[in-house]
Design a protein around this motif. Sequence first.
Motif: not given
Length: 106
Positions: A9-31
């Motif tokens: 999967p990937f992550y997109s801007c909530r407002k316009c749905r433009t892709p902004v990051a790939l799941r493969d590039d996720l380092l941490s969910k603890k910020f």
Amino acid sequence: MAGVAGINPFYSCRKCRTPVALRDDLLSKKFVAKYGGAYMFTRAMNIVLGQKQDRQLITGKYDVSEVFCSNCNEYLGWKYIRSYDTREKYKEGRFVIEKAKILKEY
């Protein structure tokens, strides 16, 4: 919505749905960021960086640039440019994106 370059999967801007990051590039969910939880990524795409600024954060002082969606200009988070603390150098060049500002897409 189909995956970006065949990678899901990937992550997109909530407002316009433009892709902004790939799941493969996720380092941490603890910020923690301005609006609550945030994710740290090694890379981001379809973004615009604001001016570099000094910022005092929970873990120390940094030079950061705010990150905005390149399509709708929505504030998404920040990029660590430089850490003043040698223990935090691993953050340099990384992106912190607010969880409230993105959607997980498949």
